[in-house]
Write a protein that holds these residues in place. Sequence first.
Motif, short mmCIF file in Angstrom:
data_model
loop_
_atom_site.label_atom_id
_atom_site.label_comp_id
_atom_site.label_asym_id
_atom_site.label_seq_id
_atom_site.Cartn_x
_atom_site.Cartn_y
_atom_site.Cartn_z
N ARG A 1 10.30 -6.77 66.49
CA ARG A 1 10.19 -5.33 66.29
C ARG A 1 8.79 -5.01 65.82
O ARG A 1 8.25 -5.67 64.94
CB ARG A 1 11.20 -4.85 65.26
CG ARG A 1 11.11 -3.34 65.10
CD ARG A 1 12.28 -2.76 64.39
NE ARG A 1 12.11 -1.30 64.39
CZ ARG A 1 12.81 -0.49 63.65
NH1 ARG A 1 13.74 -0.97 62.87
NH2 ARG A 1 12.59 0.80 63.70
N ARG A 2 8.22 -4.00 66.44
CA ARG A 2 6.96 -3.46 65.98
C ARG A 2 7.09 -1.95 65.99
O ARG A 2 8.08 -1.42 66.52
CB ARG A 2 5.80 -3.94 66.84
CG ARG A 2 5.80 -3.44 68.26
CD ARG A 2 4.60 -4.00 69.04
NE ARG A 2 4.35 -3.28 70.24
CZ ARG A 2 4.97 -3.47 71.39
NH1 ARG A 2 5.90 -4.41 71.48
NH2 ARG A 2 4.68 -2.75 72.45
N ARG A 3 6.16 -1.28 65.44
CA ARG A 3 6.26 0.17 65.30
C ARG A 3 6.59 0.83 66.64
O ARG A 3 5.84 0.73 67.60
CB ARG A 3 4.96 0.72 64.74
CG ARG A 3 5.04 2.16 64.44
CD ARG A 3 3.76 2.68 63.87
NE ARG A 3 3.95 4.10 63.62
CZ ARG A 3 3.57 4.70 62.53
NH1 ARG A 3 2.96 4.04 61.59
NH2 ARG A 3 3.79 5.98 62.38
N GLY A 4 7.74 1.50 66.68
CA GLY A 4 8.14 2.26 67.85
C GLY A 4 8.81 1.46 68.96
O GLY A 4 9.22 2.04 69.96
N TRP A 5 8.95 0.14 68.81
CA TRP A 5 9.49 -0.69 69.90
C TRP A 5 10.32 -1.85 69.36
O TRP A 5 10.04 -2.36 68.26
CB TRP A 5 8.36 -1.32 70.72
CG TRP A 5 7.56 -0.32 71.48
CD1 TRP A 5 6.42 0.31 71.06
CD2 TRP A 5 7.83 0.16 72.79
NE1 TRP A 5 5.98 1.16 72.05
CE2 TRP A 5 6.82 1.08 73.12
CE3 TRP A 5 8.83 -0.10 73.72
CZ2 TRP A 5 6.78 1.75 74.33
CZ3 TRP A 5 8.79 0.57 74.94
CH2 TRP A 5 7.78 1.48 75.23
N ILE A 6 11.30 -2.26 70.15
CA ILE A 6 11.91 -3.58 69.97
C ILE A 6 11.67 -4.36 71.25
O ILE A 6 11.54 -3.78 72.33
CB ILE A 6 13.42 -3.52 69.63
CG1 ILE A 6 14.24 -2.92 70.78
CG2 ILE A 6 13.65 -2.77 68.33
CD1 ILE A 6 15.74 -3.10 70.62
N ARG A 7 11.56 -5.66 71.11
CA ARG A 7 11.35 -6.54 72.26
C ARG A 7 12.29 -7.72 72.12
O ARG A 7 12.36 -8.34 71.05
CB ARG A 7 9.91 -7.03 72.30
CG ARG A 7 9.62 -7.98 73.45
CD ARG A 7 8.15 -8.41 73.39
NE ARG A 7 7.84 -9.42 74.36
CZ ARG A 7 7.09 -9.23 75.44
NH1 ARG A 7 6.58 -8.03 75.69
NH2 ARG A 7 6.83 -10.21 76.27
N ILE A 8 13.01 -8.02 73.18
CA ILE A 8 13.93 -9.16 73.19
C ILE A 8 13.54 -10.06 74.35
O ILE A 8 13.33 -9.59 75.47
CB ILE A 8 15.39 -8.69 73.27
CG1 ILE A 8 15.70 -7.81 72.04
CG2 ILE A 8 16.33 -9.89 73.37
CD1 ILE A 8 17.09 -7.25 71.97
N GLU A 9 13.42 -11.36 74.05
CA GLU A 9 12.93 -12.34 75.02
C GLU A 9 13.93 -13.47 75.19
O GLU A 9 14.53 -13.92 74.21
CB GLU A 9 11.62 -12.96 74.51
CG GLU A 9 10.55 -11.96 74.16
CD GLU A 9 9.35 -12.57 73.46
OE1 GLU A 9 8.34 -11.87 73.34
OE2 GLU A 9 9.42 -13.75 73.01
N VAL A 10 14.06 -13.92 76.43
CA VAL A 10 14.84 -15.12 76.74
C VAL A 10 13.90 -16.07 77.47
O VAL A 10 13.36 -15.73 78.53
CB VAL A 10 16.09 -14.78 77.59
CG1 VAL A 10 16.79 -16.06 78.04
CG2 VAL A 10 17.05 -13.90 76.80
N ARG A 11 13.66 -17.23 76.88
CA ARG A 11 12.76 -18.23 77.47
C ARG A 11 13.57 -19.37 78.05
O ARG A 11 14.53 -19.84 77.44
CB ARG A 11 11.79 -18.78 76.41
CG ARG A 11 10.72 -19.70 77.00
CD ARG A 11 9.85 -20.33 75.93
NE ARG A 11 10.64 -21.06 74.94
CZ ARG A 11 11.14 -22.28 75.13
NH1 ARG A 11 10.95 -22.92 76.26
NH2 ARG A 11 11.82 -22.85 74.17
N ASP A 12 13.17 -19.81 79.24
CA ASP A 12 13.83 -20.96 79.88
C ASP A 12 12.78 -21.81 80.57
O ASP A 12 11.66 -21.36 80.79
CB ASP A 12 14.93 -20.48 80.85
CG ASP A 12 14.38 -19.72 82.04
OD1 ASP A 12 13.71 -20.34 82.89
OD2 ASP A 12 14.61 -18.51 82.13
N PRO A 13 13.12 -23.06 80.92
CA PRO A 13 12.12 -23.97 81.49
C PRO A 13 11.87 -23.79 82.99
O PRO A 13 11.04 -24.49 83.57
CB PRO A 13 12.71 -25.35 81.20
CG PRO A 13 14.17 -25.13 81.15
CD PRO A 13 14.35 -23.76 80.58
#
Length: 167
Positions: free
Chosen positions: A105-117
């Motif tokens: 989370r940063r000001r004004g935004w959320i970010r969700i990440e899924v990392r795979d190989p």
Amino acid sequence: MAGLEGIEQPRGHGRATAARWSPGVEDEAASKALELFGNPTEAEVPLPSRPESAATARRLAQVVVLRQWGLTPKMTEDAVLLVSELVGNAVRHTGARVFGLRMRRRRGWIRIEVRDPSRGLPCLMPVQEMDVSGRGLFLVDKLSDRWGVDLLPRGKTTWFEMRVADR
């Protein structure tokens, strides 16, 4: 999954009921998932690439977005759905044994990440009204403000961002 035995997803009798998520229903399971797997806001949480990991990822997203970040139930519902879609793609299409979940989370935004190989890129496909599968990235595209894929030396990170109102 260790420690989550006996904790079932709520089941409805109609299609609309089953598809709806309620933020209060899984609080206990969500808190337990956070204890068992770690906090995806502090470090990437590794999860086994199995279909049941989607439930764990949903619970982690719920407890972070609703409880830690204090965002609205609607934003939580959308984030939980999109996490489930990204995790489903990682489990179904990458052949990985493990994937990672990270939430920021940063000001004004959320970010969700899924990392795979896998370095295979996800593809946004046209969706027809009667399609029963293939809607994942369509939903990510419609419900998030932006999304994308970052190629890594060994794999990729698929992410979405949602705009939030800071208080």
